[in-house]
Structure formats: structure tokens, C-alpha cells
Design a protein around this motif. Structure first.
Motif, PDB file in Angstrom:
ATOM      1  N   LEU A  56       0.520   7.947 -14.494  1.00  0.00           N
ATOM      2  CA  LEU A  56       0.875   6.629 -15.026  1.00  0.00           C
ATOM      3  C   LEU A  56       1.249   5.664 -13.898  1.00  0.00           C
ATOM      4  N   PHE A  57       1.918   6.186 -12.869  1.00  0.00           N
ATOM      5  CA  PHE A  57       2.260   5.343 -11.718  1.00  0.00           C
ATOM      6  C   PHE A  57       0.999   4.833 -11.027  1.00  0.00           C
ATOM      7  N   LEU A  58       0.027   5.734 -10.844  1.00  0.00           N
ATOM      8  CA  LEU A  58      -1.242   5.319 -10.233  1.00  0.00           C
ATOM      9  C   LEU A  58      -1.962   4.294 -11.107  1.00  0.00           C
ATOM     10  N   ILE A  59      -1.943   4.515 -12.418  1.00  0.00           N
ATOM     11  CA  ILE A  59      -2.600   3.570 -13.329  1.00  0.00           C
ATOM     12  C   ILE A  59      -1.932   2.197 -13.218  1.00  0.00           C
ATOM     13  N   ALA A  60      -0.591   2.174 -13.114  1.00  0.00           N
ATOM     14  CA  ALA A  60       0.117   0.893 -12.982  1.00  0.00           C
ATOM     15  C   ALA A  60      -0.256   0.187 -11.679  1.00  0.00           C
ATOM     16  N   LEU A  61      -0.339   0.955 -10.582  1.00  0.00           N
ATOM     17  CA  LEU A  61      -0.719   0.346  -9.308  1.00  0.00           C
ATOM     18  C   LEU A  61      -2.140  -0.210  -9.363  1.00  0.00           C
ATOM     19  N   ILE A  62      -3.040   0.565  -9.951  1.00  0.00           N
ATOM     20  CA  ILE A  62      -4.436   0.114 -10.047  1.00  0.00           C
ATOM     21  C   ILE A  62      -4.538  -1.112 -10.947  1.00  0.00           C
ATOM     22  N   ALA A  63      -3.780  -1.115 -12.059  1.00  0.00           N
ATOM     23  CA  ALA A  63      -3.803  -2.275 -12.954  1.00  0.00           C
ATOM     24  C   ALA A  63      -3.335  -3.533 -12.226  1.00  0.00           C
ATOM     25  N   ARG A  64      -2.313  -3.374 -11.371  1.00  0.00           N
ATOM     26  CA  ARG A  64      -1.826  -4.523 -10.597  1.00  0.00           C
ATOM     27  C   ARG A  64      -2.914  -5.042  -9.651  1.00  0.00           C
ATOM     28  N   ILE A  73      -6.422  12.433 -11.206  1.00  0.00           N
ATOM     29  CA  ILE A  73      -5.850  12.070  -9.903  1.00  0.00           C
ATOM     30  C   ILE A  73      -6.946  11.702  -8.914  1.00  0.00           C
ATOM     31  N   ILE A  74      -8.040  12.473  -8.905  1.00  0.00           N
ATOM     32  CA  ILE A  74      -9.143  12.176  -7.984  1.00  0.00           C
ATOM     33  C   ILE A  74      -9.751  10.814  -8.301  1.00  0.00           C
ATOM     34  N   ILE A  75      -9.990  10.558  -9.598  1.00  0.00           N
ATOM     35  CA  ILE A  75     -10.601   9.285  -9.981  1.00  0.00           C
ATOM     36  C   ILE A  75      -9.683   8.119  -9.643  1.00  0.00           C
ATOM     37  N   LEU A  76      -8.415   8.237 -10.039  1.00  0.00           N
ATOM     38  CA  LEU A  76      -7.478   7.137  -9.791  1.00  0.00           C
ATOM     39  C   LEU A  76      -7.242   6.934  -8.302  1.00  0.00           C
ATOM     40  N   SER A  77      -7.159   8.037  -7.563  1.00  0.00           N
ATOM     41  CA  SER A  77      -6.964   7.916  -6.118  1.00  0.00           C
ATOM     42  C   SER A  77      -8.166   7.240  -5.464  1.00  0.00           C
ATOM     43  N   ALA A  78      -9.367   7.600  -5.923  1.00  0.00           N
ATOM     44  CA  ALA A  78     -10.571   6.982  -5.363  1.00  0.00           C
ATOM     45  C   ALA A  78     -10.620   5.489  -5.681  1.00  0.00           C
ATOM     46  N   ILE A  79     -10.223   5.135  -6.910  1.00  0.00           N
ATOM     47  CA  ILE A  79     -10.227   3.715  -7.277  1.00  0.00           C
ATOM     48  C   ILE A  79      -9.229   2.938  -6.409  1.00  0.00           C
ATOM     49  N   TRP A  80      -8.027   3.524  -6.278  1.00  0.00           N
ATOM     50  CA  TRP A  80      -7.016   2.838  -5.466  1.00  0.00           C
ATOM     51  C   TRP A  80      -7.464   2.747  -4.009  1.00  0.00           C
ATOM     52  N   THR A  81      -8.049   3.835  -3.490  1.00  0.00           N
ATOM     53  CA  THR A  81      -8.552   3.818  -2.113  1.00  0.00           C
ATOM     54  C   THR A  81      -9.677   2.799  -1.964  1.00  0.00           C
ATOM     55  N   GLY A  82     -10.543   2.739  -2.992  1.00  0.00           N
ATOM     56  CA  GLY A  82     -11.622   1.756  -2.959  1.00  0.00           C
ATOM     57  C   GLY A  82     -11.103   0.337  -2.911  1.00  0.00           C
ATOM     58  N   ILE A  83     -10.031   0.080  -3.666  1.00  0.00           N
ATOM     59  CA  ILE A  83      -9.431  -1.259  -3.641  1.00  0.00           C
ATOM     60  C   ILE A  83      -8.867  -1.562  -2.246  1.00  0.00           C
ATOM     61  N   ALA A 109       0.814  -1.218   0.000  1.00  0.00           N
ATOM     62  CA  ALA A 109       0.000   0.000   0.000  1.00  0.00           C
ATOM     63  C   ALA A 109       0.848   1.268   0.000  1.00  0.00           C
ATOM     64  N   LEU A 110       2.092   1.175   0.467  1.00  0.00           N
ATOM     65  CA  LEU A 110       2.942   2.367   0.570  1.00  0.00           C
ATOM     66  C   LEU A 110       3.149   3.075  -0.762  1.00  0.00           C
ATOM     67  N   PRO A 111       3.443   2.375  -1.870  1.00  0.00           N
ATOM     68  CA  PRO A 111       3.595   3.087  -3.150  1.00  0.00           C
ATOM     69  C   PRO A 111       2.345   3.867  -3.566  1.00  0.00           C
ATOM     70  N   GLY A 112       1.178   3.297  -3.263  1.00  0.00           N
ATOM     71  CA  GLY A 112      -0.057   4.000  -3.597  1.00  0.00           C
ATOM     72  C   GLY A 112      -0.208   5.294  -2.817  1.00  0.00           C
ATOM     73  N   VAL A 113       0.106   5.242  -1.522  1.00  0.00           N
ATOM     74  CA  VAL A 113       0.021   6.457  -0.694  1.00  0.00           C
ATOM     75  C   VAL A 113       0.990   7.512  -1.207  1.00  0.00           C
ATOM     76  N   VAL A 114       2.209   7.087  -1.536  1.00  0.00           N
ATOM     77  CA  VAL A 114       3.206   8.026  -2.060  1.00  0.00           C
ATOM     78  C   VAL A 114       2.743   8.606  -3.399  1.00  0.00           C
ATOM     79  N   ALA A 115       2.196   7.751  -4.257  1.00  0.00           N
ATOM     80  CA  ALA A 115       1.744   8.221  -5.569  1.00  0.00           C
ATOM     81  C   ALA A 115       0.606   9.225  -5.439  1.00  0.00           C
ATOM     82  N   ILE A 116      -0.351   8.948  -4.567  1.00  0.00           N
ATOM     83  CA  ILE A 116      -1.480   9.861  -4.391  1.00  0.00           C
ATOM     84  C   ILE A 116      -1.014  11.194  -3.832  1.00  0.00           C
TER      85      ILE A 116
END
Length: 373
Positions: free
Chosen positions: A72-80, A310-320, A26-33
């Protein structure tokens, strides 16, 4: 992947290792957001001119690149994470459908308002720019400059007529010039004062002064601009428009006095000249904005687009992340229940107090299994 439900004899420190692993993931996602939000805020401040950094084309592209890296970093994390959820669903893992529904709910809740705000902001920006560059505004801007130019041109025509008339009078007195230079200077003085000139002089082809009229002007007569005398050699008057000062000049070649030119100076209203300079500067800026309208739209739309993504990707990652937190104990309960259904009573659900009500459910389940056993 969900951890296998431990037996009663199995040590529980493996669950702590799982928690540590999930935190590291989860740390990379927090840093990316955090980085994406900070970069978007800095980009917005620079593009609206709220910082000492000028929003030039190079700066804009640099900001685009910086925002794109985090996006792109957020998209990669979400894709994973999405790949992990899809694989769990394909393998029929417990609560995988609930997992997908929670993630989809978070994504929709965040995406719909963000997209609507972005669309409304883009439309508002486009309408605002249309009002800036509509025909009425253009007419006002151009009319303001035309009025100031008309004043200058009217004074230029008056000075041109005055200089031509004075040149005729001086040409008619060519004999006086040859016989009595002092008398000719008196004539030059009277002509200059009588015609309301600030200065008048006879000059050579190289621009040097031959004689100057004595007037009441409180400033020294400026030298003629370079090239003006050469232009006047054809016989047509050359007008010197006011630029930084409220001084207008004219140069004309004398026909009867060989090799000399008449150089005249007249003052114009300084307030009008100042206003003309301001209007001209504003008009040039307005036309530059009009020519770069699309560039301005892109520059203003960039923060909207960046923040929306950023808001959409952050929400998706947070939702995951939230879905993982909710589904994990439920999945463990389902796995433990399946073990009990097969007759294995040596199972226990790991309980974390941070799980809230689900933790109470886990305690109840464990107590029930102990009672059954």
C-alpha cells in the motif's frame, strides 16, 4: 514540476536544491522497495517452514498485514508520482509524452513476465495438489492403514475366541476353584501356556488381581484399563487394542464363578504395530492436508502474489525515477530553446556530468548560445 531555466546571471545553487529535494522524495520509495522485498523474502521462508517460526494461521495473517503495508505504501508513492506526471501532461509541459511512454515501457516490461510467472506458478501448484489428492493416492494411503488394521483385528478375533474358550474351561472347573485354589492355579497355568498367552489372570470387578498364571513372559502383566471391567460386566468380551506397546488384551466375565473376570494378554508383532502407528499418523496428516487444501493453496500463493505485486510496483516506481532522470535535462533543453526562440539569449542549461550524453548536449547548447550572443 520542472525548474525554470536559469539565466546566465542566475546562480546555479538552486539546481542543487532541486536535486536534494528529488533525492528526499526518492528516499521513501527506496525504503519501501527494500522493506517490501525483505518482508516478502521472510514471509516465503516462514511459510515454507525454513525458519523456527511455525506457519500458523495467526502468523500467516501477520505476514499478510506486513506485506500489505509495504504494498500500500508503494501504491501511494506511485499514485503521487502518476498524479504529478498527469498534471504535467495536462499543462502541456515539454517532454511530458516521452515521460509517460518511458514509465509505461518500464511497467509493461516488469509486469508481463511477473504476471506470467505468477500464473504458471499457481497452475503448477494446483496441478501438484491434484496429484497429491487424486483417487490413486487416496487408495494407497487408505489401503496401507486397512492392511495394518486388518492384522490387528485378526489378532483381536483370535484372542477373543481363545479367551472365550478358556473362560468356558474355567467355568467348567468352578468346583475346583471352590475346593482347591492351588489346583485351579495349575489349571490356569496350563490353559495360558497351552493357548500361547503371554499372561492370564482372574481379576475382581475393581481390577485387582485374584490369581495370575505363571508364563514365560519377560514383562509384568499390566493392570486392566480403567472402565474395561465395567464394560465387560454385561457378559460380552472387551478387547484392549495395542497402542504404544505390542500388547493386546481381552476381558470377559466368568459365568459360573461369581464376581470374577478372566483377563488375558497376547503379544503381537511389534514391527506391525510400529508400522501401523506410522501409517495412522501419516494418514491423519494426509487427511488434515486434504481438509485444509484451500488454506494450503492460499499460504503458498501468498508469497507469489506478494512478490509479483512488489516486483511490478517497484518496476513502476523505478521507471518513474528513471524517466524523471532522463526527461529532466531534455525538458530543460526544450525550455531553454523556447527562450532562445523568443530572442532571449541570456539563458543556460544547467549541466550535470551524471547526465551522460545529455550533459554533453547541454554543454554544446550552452556554447552555441554563447556564440550566438
Amino acid at each position: 514540476m520542472a525548474a525554470e531555466a536559469p539565466t546566465l546571471n542566475q546562480p546555479l545553487f538552486s539546481q542543487a536544491g532541486t536535486r536534494d529535494g528529488r533525492r528526499l522524495l526518492a528516499l521513501p520509495g527506496v525504503v519501501a522497495i527494500a522493506g517490501a522485498v525483505i518482508t516478502a523474502a521472510i514471509s516465503f521462508a516462514i511459510l515454507v517452514g525454513a525458519t523456527p517460526i511455525a506457519p500458523t494461521a495467526d502468523t500467516t495473517w501477520a505476514l499478510v498485514a506486513a506485506n500489505a503495508v509495504f504494498v500500500l505504501f508503494l501504491i501511494a508513492l506511485i499514485a503521487r508520482e502518476v498524479r504529478r506526471i498527469v498534471l504535467a501532461r495536462r499543462h502541456g509541459r515539454a517532454a511530458s509524452r516521452l515521460h509517460v511512454r518511458i514509465v509505461a515501457m518500464f511497467a509493461l516490461v516488469a509486469a508481463i513476465p511477473a504476471i506470467m510467472v505468477a500464473i504458471i506458478a499457481s497452475i503448477t501448484l494446483d496441478i501438484g495438489l491434484d496429484r497429491w489428492f487424486e483417487i490413486r493416492t487416496k487408495t494407497i494411503v487408505n489401503s496401507s492403514l486397512s492392511i495394518a488394521d486388518a492384522y490387528v483385528q485378526e489378532n483381536a478375533r483370535n484372542l477373543q475366541g481363545t479367551t472365550l474358550s478358556m473362560a468356558y474351561d474355567l467355568d467348567a472347573s468352578r468346583t475346583l476353584y471352590g475346593l482347591d485354589r492351588s489346583g485351579f492355579l495349575d489349571l490356569l497355568n496350563k490353559e495360558a501356556v497351552g493357548r500361547g498367552l503371554a499372561h492370564a489372570a482372574l481379576i475382581n470387578p475393581d481390577g485387582s488381581f485374584v490369581m495370575k498364571a505363571k508364563t514365560d513372559a519377560d514383562f509384568a502383566m499390566p493392570e486392566p484399563p480403567a472402565g474395561a471391567v465395567d464394560t465387560a460386566a454385561a457378559g460380552k468380551p472387551v478387547l484392549i487394542e495395542p497402542r504404544t506397546r505390542n500388547i493386546m488384551g481381552a476381558i470377559i466375565k466368568l459365568r459360573e464363578i461369581e464376581g470374577l473376570y478372566l483377563y488375558t494378554i497376547r503379544l503381537v508383532d511389534p514391527d506391525v504395530i510400529k508400522a501401523r502407528q506410522i501409517v495412522k499418523g501419516n494418514t491423519d496428516e494426509y487427511r488434515n492436508l486434504e481438509d485444509n487444501r484451500r488454506t494450503s493453496q492460499v499460504a503458498f500463493a501468498l508469497p507469489y502474489l506478494s512478490l509479483t505485486l512488489i516486483i511490478i510496483l517497484s518496476a513502476i516506481w523505478t521507471g518513474i525515477a528513471v524517466a524523471d532522470r532522463i526527461v529532466r535535462p531534455i525538458r530543460q533543453l526544450i525550455g531553454a530553446a523556447d527562450e532562445v526562440a523568443t530572442g532571449n539569449l541570456d539563458v543556460a542549461v544547467p549541466v550535470r556530468q551524471s547526465d551522460g550524453d545529455v550533459a554533453s548536449l547541454g554543454d554544446t547548447f550552452n556554447n552555441m548560445i554563447l556564440e550566438l550572443k
